[in-house]
Scaffold this motif. Structure first.
Motif, short mmCIF file in Angstrom:
data_model
loop_
_atom_site.label_atom_id
_atom_site.label_comp_id
_atom_site.label_asym_id
_atom_site.label_seq_id
_atom_site.Cartn_x
_atom_site.Cartn_y
_atom_site.Cartn_z
N LEU A 56 47.61 -36.23 49.35
CA LEU A 56 46.94 -36.76 48.16
C LEU A 56 46.30 -35.64 47.35
CD1 LEU A 56 45.39 -39.99 49.71
CD2 LEU A 56 47.72 -39.53 48.92
N ASP A 57 46.30 -35.82 46.05
CA ASP A 57 45.90 -34.79 45.09
C ASP A 57 44.46 -34.31 45.29
OD1 ASP A 57 46.26 -33.05 42.97
OD2 ASP A 57 46.35 -34.62 41.44
N GLU A 76 35.47 -28.62 35.66
CA GLU A 76 35.19 -30.03 35.94
C GLU A 76 34.72 -30.16 37.39
OE1 GLU A 76 35.62 -32.61 33.56
OE2 GLU A 76 35.81 -30.84 32.26
N PRO A 77 33.98 -31.22 37.70
CA PRO A 77 33.60 -31.43 39.11
C PRO A 77 34.85 -31.65 39.97
CG PRO A 77 32.42 -32.95 37.64
CD PRO A 77 33.44 -32.23 36.82
N PRO A 78 34.80 -31.22 41.22
CA PRO A 78 35.97 -31.43 42.09
C PRO A 78 36.26 -32.92 42.28
CG PRO A 78 34.24 -30.19 43.23
CD PRO A 78 33.72 -30.56 41.90
N ARG A 79 37.56 -33.24 42.39
CA ARG A 79 38.00 -34.62 42.65
C ARG A 79 39.01 -34.59 43.78
NH1 ARG A 79 40.58 -37.69 38.15
NH2 ARG A 79 41.72 -35.78 37.79
N TYR A 80 38.90 -35.56 44.65
CA TYR A 80 39.81 -35.68 45.79
C TYR A 80 40.35 -37.10 45.79
CZ TYR A 80 37.06 -31.63 47.15
OH TYR A 80 36.43 -30.41 47.17
N MET A 81 41.67 -37.24 45.75
CA MET A 81 42.25 -38.58 45.75
C MET A 81 41.97 -39.26 47.08
SD MET A 81 46.14 -39.88 45.05
CE MET A 81 46.11 -39.57 43.29
N SER A 82 41.60 -40.53 47.00
CA SER A 82 41.37 -41.33 48.20
C SER A 82 42.62 -42.14 48.53
CB SER A 82 40.18 -42.28 47.98
OG SER A 82 40.52 -43.26 47.02
N VAL A 83 42.65 -42.66 49.74
CA VAL A 83 43.74 -43.56 50.14
C VAL A 83 43.77 -44.76 49.19
CG1 VAL A 83 44.41 -45.22 51.93
CG2 VAL A 83 43.91 -42.85 52.54
N ASN A 84 42.60 -45.25 48.78
CA ASN A 84 42.53 -46.39 47.86
C ASN A 84 43.25 -46.08 46.56
OD1 ASN A 84 39.68 -45.88 49.18
ND2 ASN A 84 40.05 -48.07 49.21
N GLN A 85 42.97 -44.93 45.98
CA GLN A 85 43.60 -44.56 44.71
C GLN A 85 45.11 -44.41 44.86
OE1 GLN A 85 40.89 -41.20 44.40
NE2 GLN A 85 40.32 -41.88 42.35
#
Length: 178
Positions: A56-57, A76-85
């Protein structure tokens, strides 16, 4: 986490490592960019009876288009894709393919495994339908998703231990066993 580390830790889910097909990456969608090419690889793996590890991204140290164009080193603030997304995007692709007259190999009821922080003391594992993965809570990153192929009865037995709903797991899991 490196791809090799993920593959090493897949044994934690009790999915047979030799039964994994091509690994895919699921990226964050934007308003104007919604790639679906990874979905075809997941379907091909599933048609061949193989599981798919979906990485995941992760967006870290990314600049906005405006800051990039102006040469400002503001991130930008860090983002981590969740299983939900990831599950929500897969469900949207399934819906889109149906609207185009296709009958996708992967459905809302396909059994998946959500993973979080694999190898850490607080790792989380959850199994259930793709629809259930869109609402399961696995906590902090990093997350990965496995879309199952054909499962051996021992794999089913082990995944049932991590099921979010054991009654629906039984019903949906029996669709793809060896």
């Amino acid at each position: 986490m490196s791809n090799g580390k993920e593959n090493d830790n897949n044994q934690n889910q009790h999915c047979k490592l030799y039964n994994f097909g091509e690994t895919v990456s699921i990226v964050f969608w934007t308003d104007t960019w919604k790639p679906e090419s990874f979905f075809d690889k997941i379907e091909k793996n599933r048609q061949n009876g193989m599981h798919t590890l979906c990485l995941l991204d992760i967006k870290v140290k990314e600049q906005s288009l405006e800051n990039l164009m102006k040469g400002r080193k503001i991130y930008e603030p860090p983002r981590y894709m969740s299983v939900n997304q990831a599950a929500e995007q897969l469900l949207a692709i399934i819906q889109n393919r149906r609207l185009q007259g296709e009958n996708p190999e992967i459905t809302e009821n396909t059994i998946c495994v959500g993973l979080a922080r694999v190898g850490a003391l607080d790792e989380k594992i959850a199994s259930g339908t793709l629809q259930q993965m869109s609402t399961v809570e696995l906590g902090a990153p990093l997350h990965s998703l496995i879309v199952t192929g054909t499962m051996h009865p021992l794999e089913l037995e082990m995944l049932k231990l991590f099921s979010v709903d054991s009654s629906s797991f039984e019903t949906n899991a029996c669709q793809r066993t060896t």
